[in-house]
Each structure stands twice: as C-alpha cells, then as structure tokens.
Design a protein around this motif. Structure first.
Motif, PDB file in Angstrom:
ATOM      1  N   UNK A  42       0.837  -1.197   0.000  1.00 60.82           N
ATOM      2  CA  UNK A  42       0.000   0.000   0.000  1.00 60.82           C
ATOM      3  C   UNK A  42       0.871   1.246   0.000  1.00 60.82           C
ATOM      4  N   UNK A  43       0.283   2.360  -0.392  1.00 56.27           N
ATOM      5  CA  UNK A  43       0.936   3.668  -0.330  1.00 56.27           C
ATOM      6  C   UNK A  43      -0.055   4.649   0.273  1.00 56.27           C
ATOM      7  N   UNK A  44       0.467   5.767   0.767  1.00 52.66           N
ATOM      8  CA  UNK A  44      -0.429   6.763   1.351  1.00 52.66           C
ATOM      9  C   UNK A  44      -1.091   7.576   0.243  1.00 52.66           C
ATOM     10  N   UNK A  45      -1.893   8.529   0.638  1.00 58.43           N
ATOM     11  CA  UNK A  45      -2.657   9.317  -0.328  1.00 58.43           C
ATOM     12  C   UNK A  45      -1.974  10.572  -0.799  1.00 58.43           C
ATOM     13  N   UNK A  46      -0.643  10.685  -0.586  1.00 61.35           N
ATOM     14  CA  UNK A  46       0.071  11.876  -1.026  1.00 61.35           C
ATOM     15  C   UNK A  46       0.141  11.940  -2.550  1.00 61.35           C
ATOM     16  N   UNK A  47       0.451  13.119  -3.051  1.00 65.29           N
ATOM     17  CA  UNK A  47       0.574  13.330  -4.485  1.00 65.29           C
ATOM     18  C   UNK A  47       1.889  12.711  -4.957  1.00 65.29           C
ATOM     19  N   UNK A  48       1.803  11.595  -5.639  1.00 70.21           N
ATOM     20  CA  UNK A  48       2.986  10.875  -6.095  1.00 70.21           C
ATOM     21  C   UNK A  48       2.621  10.013  -7.290  1.00 70.21           C
ATOM     22  N   UNK A  49       3.663   9.535  -7.992  1.00 68.56           N
ATOM     23  CA  UNK A  49       3.484   8.615  -9.108  1.00 68.56           C
ATOM     24  C   UNK A  49       3.949   7.237  -8.660  1.00 68.56           C
ATOM     25  N   UNK A  50       3.119   6.242  -8.855  1.00 66.67           N
ATOM     26  CA  UNK A  50       3.441   4.850  -8.521  1.00 66.67           C
ATOM     27  C   UNK A  50       3.528   4.067  -9.822  1.00 66.67           C
ATOM     28  N   UNK A  51       4.701   3.512 -10.120  1.00 69.85           N
ATOM     29  CA  UNK A  51       4.910   2.695 -11.313  1.00 69.85           C
ATOM     30  C   UNK A  51       4.959   1.238 -10.871  1.00 69.85           C
ATOM     31  N   UNK A  52       4.085   0.421 -11.414  1.00 72.61           N
ATOM     32  CA  UNK A  52       3.968  -0.969 -10.966  1.00 72.61           C
ATOM     33  C   UNK A  52       3.730  -1.885 -12.151  1.00 72.61           C
ATOM     34  N   UNK A  53       4.138  -3.124 -11.984  1.00 71.76           N
ATOM     35  CA  UNK A  53       3.847  -4.163 -12.973  1.00 71.76           C
ATOM     36  C   UNK A  53       2.496  -4.794 -12.656  1.00 71.76           C
ATOM     37  N   UNK A  54       1.870  -5.469 -13.619  1.00 75.65           N
ATOM     38  CA  UNK A  54       0.555  -6.074 -13.367  1.00 75.65           C
ATOM     39  C   UNK A  54       0.593  -7.056 -12.196  1.00 75.65           C
ATOM     40  N   UNK A  55      -0.344  -6.903 -11.283  1.00 71.71           N
ATOM     41  CA  UNK A  55      -0.418  -7.755 -10.101  1.00 71.71           C
ATOM     42  C   UNK A  55       0.344  -7.226  -8.910  1.00 71.71           C
ATOM     43  N   UNK A  56       1.212  -6.223  -9.115  1.00 70.39           N
ATOM     44  CA  UNK A  56       2.009  -5.667  -8.014  1.00 70.39           C
ATOM     45  C   UNK A  56       1.549  -4.274  -7.632  1.00 70.39           C
ATOM     46  N   UNK A  57       0.377  -3.845  -8.094  1.00 71.73           N
ATOM     47  CA  UNK A  57      -0.088  -2.492  -7.809  1.00 71.73           C
ATOM     48  C   UNK A  57      -0.451  -2.352  -6.332  1.00 71.73           C
TER      49      UNK A  57
END
Length: 686
Positions: free
Chosen positions: A501-516
């Motif tokens: 999980x990540x918090x709700x801050x303004x950021x970009x999350x780059x993830x592969x399928x299934x790892x979001x």
C-alpha cells in the motif's frame, strides 16, 4: 538362541556382558510377546478400521482394512493419523471409518500405532479429496497433502481458545447507505445467507469497490445465521486485506488466516481452531479451499481468473473447481467474485448454475471515466512513435493535482532488450549471443545471459553503434516520469520489491501487473502503458488475462477517478475495458470457444511423456465415445527436448467419463510399472 550358542558366537565376551545381553534379549522377547497379545485382543466395538494410506500409486488409491487392537480402541477414531504395515514397511495413513466387520476373508493386520488421536481429516474433507482426485485423474494422497498440514505435536497438545460470543454488525438492508444496494440482486443473496439458504452467484464488482469489506459483510451475514465461511483469494496481500476488513467488522477473535508464510506452528494452530470448531471463518490462499470449517455455509473465491489459484503440483486442482465440488458435498452457498469475469464464471451463468450480481450501467459510469489513447503503431515495438503520448502526460499531470497516480507497465526492470537504432537488428552479446540489456541509467549494455558488458557494441548487420530500447521496464519508466514531472516523488512496485500500500500523497506509482499497491483513498488517475505487450502473449487466454489485469488496476481508482489505456482503440479487450463490460467480453469469449470446441465448453486433458511412453498410454486409454485425440504435438516451452504431448478433448457432458478413463489409465500404468506419463485435466494452457 541358547546360552551355549551365545558363548560360541562370542567366546571373548565377559560374563557380565553376556548376562546383560541375555537380559536385554529376554526383555525384547517379552515386549514382542506383549505386543502380539495386545494385537490379538481386538476392540470390542467396531474392531475394523478402514485406512487410506499415503502411497502415491494410483492402483493402491483405496481404503484398506486393519484390525484395531483394544489398546487403540479409544484413539483410532475416524480422521486420526495412524501408522500401518504396508508392503513390508511402516507408512502413514488416516482412519476414515470404523466398522464391525471386514469384507476381507483373511486375517487382518493390526494398526501399528496411533500417531495422533486428533481427528484432522473430517468426513466431508475426505470425500472432497476423493472427488478432486477423481476429477483430475490423480491420487487421493496427493490431494490430502494439500488438505491436511503436517502435524506439529507441541501445538496439538495445547487447547484451542473458545470463540467469544458473535455479535453480528447492523445491516442496513434496503437502505441507501447500504453499500450492497448498488447491486440489485445482492440484498436478496445476503438475506438467503443469513436465513440458512444456499444461493449461488457470480459477482462482477464495480470499479472502486472495497471488495474486502464487501466479502467481510457477507461473511458476517452467514456467521449470524450460525454457519461457517471459507474465502479463497490469490495471494498473501489479498489475505491481509480481507483479514483487516474482518477484524474491523466483527473483531479479531472470530476468524483465522491460512497461508504458507505464517510458518508450520501458527498454520497448524489455526487449522486446529477450525477443526475443533473454535473459529468458523477462514481466509486463505488456494490450499484453504480444503480447510475443515464446521457447519460450512458459504464458500467464496475472489478473482478466480488469477493463475495463482491453480495448484502447480499433481493433480493440479484449481481452487475454483475445488470450492464448487465442496459446495456440492456440503450443500453450501457459493460466490465467485472479481472485477473481470472469467470465461469459466460466465459458463456457470449460462448453464443456470449461478445467478448474476452486477451493478447497473449508471453506477459504473459514475464510478470511473476510462479512455484509450494512441493508435495502431503503439503495438509495434520498433516504431518511432512516442511510448507515452501527450494524453497520458496530461492525465498524469491532472491526477497529480488531486492525489496519487498509478502507472502500470507490463515489464519489470530497466531496459530489457536493446536493438540497433539504424537497422532495428536485436543487439546480441559477442561472447554467448545472448540479448543485451540496460540495468540502470549510467550502466553500460550488459548480456542478460552471461553478464558480459559491451560498452563498445557494434551492429553486425550495418556497423552502427547506436542502441534503442524496444522493450522498457518499470525502472526506466519511473526514470522518465520522474524527469517529466519533477519534483513529484516516484515509487516502483515490482518483482521482489512489491509494495502492499501507499499513502494518499501526491505521487506517481509505477507498478507491474499484479504488483499495484493500494492507495489510501484510491488513485486519482490510472494509466496503462504498453497494452499491446499483454495482448501479444502466445496464449488462448491472452485477451482475457490482459483485461483482468487492466480491470484490477482500474478498480483501484477512487470514486470519480479517471483511467487511460495506451493502445489500439479497436482492440475488443480495450473496448470492453472502456465500457466496463467484462461480462459481455466473457460472453463473447465463451461463444467463440464453444464454436472452436475449447474449454470450458469442452473438457480437455493433456498427456506428456517420452514418445514411447506416450504412445503406450494412448493405446491403453479407453476413451469416451466422442473423444478427439490431437497429437502427438511438440512440447510446451520449458518441457524436455525428448518429450511429446497429446491433447484429448471431449464434450463437457462426457467430462466425468474422461476423468474415469484417465484414472484407470494411471492405475494400469502404475500396476505394470510403465514409464511415467504426466496427465493434467483442464490445464491453464493447451
């Protein structure tokens, strides 16, 4: 042996040693006589135990009768672990039944030992193991290894704490505040669960749905009716989410989790809590489908299209099929839920076996706005078009003003493949001809096979020295987005660095399928890059799997969020995503497969082995009337070079006959000790 014989064999043995040897020999003889006398004295009530032994031979997959000594009469209960003499050696087994007489005309061998009087194999689970083994043409002992965890003696000796009184949470049935109210058929389904009914449904969750909370609410409704609940999810991160939802809704002492990561002692402790009836709700991965829940009222499989639900060990059962069999055995309710409907779930609806739970179109439109950007050239890895079009940059910029942004890219790593920027010839290592890759922004090209660096690479075709990247991983994507949207922080989630999980801050999350990772409050924008790459897989399920992975990512949006897919707008899977019409896509896929005589409209099995062994197996196989044999064929990627395979296909109505024929083939080959042939019924790939 007499004293004279002992003295003759050991003439140098001192007198005291000879006396000790005679004493120990007498004690051993007395012990054997005592054991023989005890074995001769059988239990007064039900002196015959029917035992299933842990022997992985198909022709021995049945029960065997053993005499129950009087000293073991109280411990050798159905479900207990025992040791028996079998084929000249001591083997493990389970007592499945105690009877007054045996059909065997000769003398029965006695049980050697009761390992544990704890009845860990319930009658319902024993029947389920037998059915699953028959369904997949396997051996029951292999299924029981999945159903019953290894014994942990110290844990078993401890009593299980009782469950505190269950207080059902309030239900706003029919109220506008009820989160299930957006699904017209859901309130009736929940009322049936509370009232002790056994409804069967396929749930298509709307985007942005808090599915762990919804499953926890159904579990609470079933538990309020006095029955147990079993929930199967793909991986440990999903287990943690449902665990947290149940803890918040009903408290921490009313459910357990079953997963391999917890270790043998905690897993066996939680298993015993279920077996002893101290807990009646369980959440776990695929092996939890066999959990011994008492008074089972509801089984749930979430995201049944995920390949993690398929067991990689023989007989290769799928958690969805195991739970459907279990519902037949125990007469309980069934829920198959997901954001993207699998073709198998659609088949359950088309046959009338289950009913649909889905949100109406206005609700779906209000939850998410989904669009497609790009054209056909984005499917070409060698095209000069921009990989991230302007529309995607605008979407990321819009999302960063409102919260976190998720960018899904299909590959992990930095630059996974390089090619000449002049002639597009793939760049190869001069030492081993392996593909060159980049592992970081400042590292020279490096071979993916032998790790040899190639800082001065030259193209063998045109002599060029420039390199381009036709396939880019998540790390390179993060670098590009970090430079384009500085100073917004960029995090990655892939491979062995998966974030839950990540918090709700303004950021970009780059993830592969299934790892979001799950964002607190949901993502403002989800961008799907390189959609052509998921669709390009050489698989019958490529489009279905791509839509499932895209849907799971888009489902992480907050209400009113936006999603953008970069790809060819005319692709049917992307069109289904834009309309959030996974049900319609699954319906069309099911129709196409029915016309092509592919699963789930047909039952398919593959046989793999060396050419001679495979030919013998096909000769011995007594096929149903309408069976088709395709092959022998070339082996699947990753199989042995000397291995061939054959595909057997029958109409679904003859599926049980095919399983019986394959099971009889396995028994015949095992009895004759013929070369092994791997049989897999309904494999994920053909």
């Amino acid at each position: 042996m007499t004293r004279d014989d002992l003295d003759a064999e050991q003439p140098g043995l001192p007198g005291m040693a000879r006396a000790a040897a005679r004493k120990s020999g007498a004690a051993a003889r007395a012990k054997r006589a005592q054991q023989a006398a005890a074995a001769a004295e059988l239990a007064e009530v039900d002196p015959v135990a029917r035992v299933v032994v842990d022997v992985a031979l198909a022709h021995l997959d049945r029960t065997f009768d053993y005499a129950v000594p009087a000293t073991m009469a109280e411990q050798a209960v159905p479900g207990a672990r025992v040791k028996v003499r079998f084929a000249g050696q001591d083997v493990d087994g389970f007592v499945v039944e105690r009877t007054a007489a045996s059909d065997h005309g000769g003398r029965l061998a006695p049980l050697r030992r009761v390992v544990s009087a704890e009845p860990v194999l319930t009658p319902a689970v024993a029947e389920l193991c037998r059915r699953v083994a028959g369904r997949y043409a396997g051996v029951s002992s292999d299924v029981r290894r999945l159903a019953v965890p290894p014994r942990h003696a110290t844990t078993e000796q401890k009593p299980s704490p009782p469950e505190p009184p269950f207080r059902a949470p309030p239900v706003a049935d029919g109220d506008t505040d009820d989160p299930w109210a957006v699904y017209p058929a859901a309130p009736a389904f929940r009322r049936h669960l509370t009232g002790g009914g056994s409804p069967r449904a396929v749930w298509s969750a709307a985007p942005g749905e808090d599915w762990p909370r919804r499953l926890a609410e159904l579990a609470a409704a079933t538990r309020a009716g006095g029955r147990g609940v079993l929930i199967c999810v793909p991986d440990h991160r999903d287990v943690a989410r449902v665990d947290a939802a149940l803890t918040e809704l009903v408290g921490p002492d009313h459910h357990v989790t079953l997963r391999a990561e917890t270790g043998p002692a905690p897993r066996y402790r939680d298993f015993l809590l279920l077996r002893r009836g101290a807990r009646k709700i369980v959440v776990g991965t695929r092996s939890a489908a066999f959990a011994p829940v008492t008074d089972l009222g509801l089984v749930v499989v979430w995201d049944d299209g995920d390949d993690l639900h398929a067991e990689p060990r023989a007989p290769y059962p799928h958690a969805r099929e195991v739970l459907l069999e279990r519902a037949e055995v125990e007469g309980c309710a069934v829920l198959v839920g997901s954001f993207s409907r699998s073709v198998e779930a659609e088949h359950l609806l088309q046959t009338g076996w289950a009913k649909e739970i889905a949100a109406p179109r206005p609700v779906v439109r209000d939850r998410a706005l989904i669009a497609v950007a790009g054209a056909g050239d984005h499917r070409d890895p060698f095209s000069g078009a921009s990989r991230v079009p302007r529309e995607a940059h605008d979407a990321v910029r819009w999302g960063l003003e409102r919260g976190p942004v998720l960018v899904q890219t299909p590959r992990a790593g930095y630059v996974l493949r390089l090619a000449c920027d002049r002639c597009r010839t793939p760049a190869r290592c001069t030492a081993c001809t392996g593909p060159l890759q980049l592992t970081g922004p400042t590292t020279p090209p490096r071979c993916r096979w032998c790790a040899t660096e190639a800082p001065g690479w030259t193209c063998a075709e045109c002599g060029g020295h420039g390199l381009r990247a036709p396939v880019i991983g998540d790390a390179r994507t993060a670098d590009e987005l970090g430079r384009a949207f500085a100073p917004a922080p960029v995090v990655t989630s892939s491979g062995d660095r998966v974030r839950a999980e990540v918090d709700g801050d303004h950021r970009i999350v780059v993830a592969t399928p299934g790892a979001e990772p799950v964002a607190a409050g949901g993502y403002a924008v989800v961008v799907l890059l390189d959609t052509w790459l998921l669709l390009a897989r050489d698989s019958m399920r490529a489009a279905e799997e791509a839509l499932r992975r895209w849907s799971n990512a888009v489902a992480l949006l907050r209400p009113g969020g936006r999603a953008l897919a970069v790809g060819e707008p005319a692709v049917p899977a992307l069109q289904a995503l834009v309309r959030w019409d996974q049900a319609g896509f699954a319906r069309r896929e099911a129709d196409d497969r029915r016309e092509a005589r592919l699963p789930p409209a047909t039952r398919v099995a593959t046989l793999r082995g060396e050419p001679g062994a495979l030919d013998d197996a096909l000769t011995l196989l007594d096929l149903p009337e309408h069976a088709d044999v395709l092959g022998p064929l070339a082996p699947l990627p990753g199989a042995g070079e000397d291995e061939e395979r054959a595909v057997v296909r029958v109409p679904r109505a003859e599926g049980a006959s095919l399983s019986r024929a394959l099971g009889e083939l396995q028994r015949l080959r095992a009895a004759r000790k013929l070369d092994a042939v791997r049989v897999q019924v309904d494999p994920p790939e053909i």
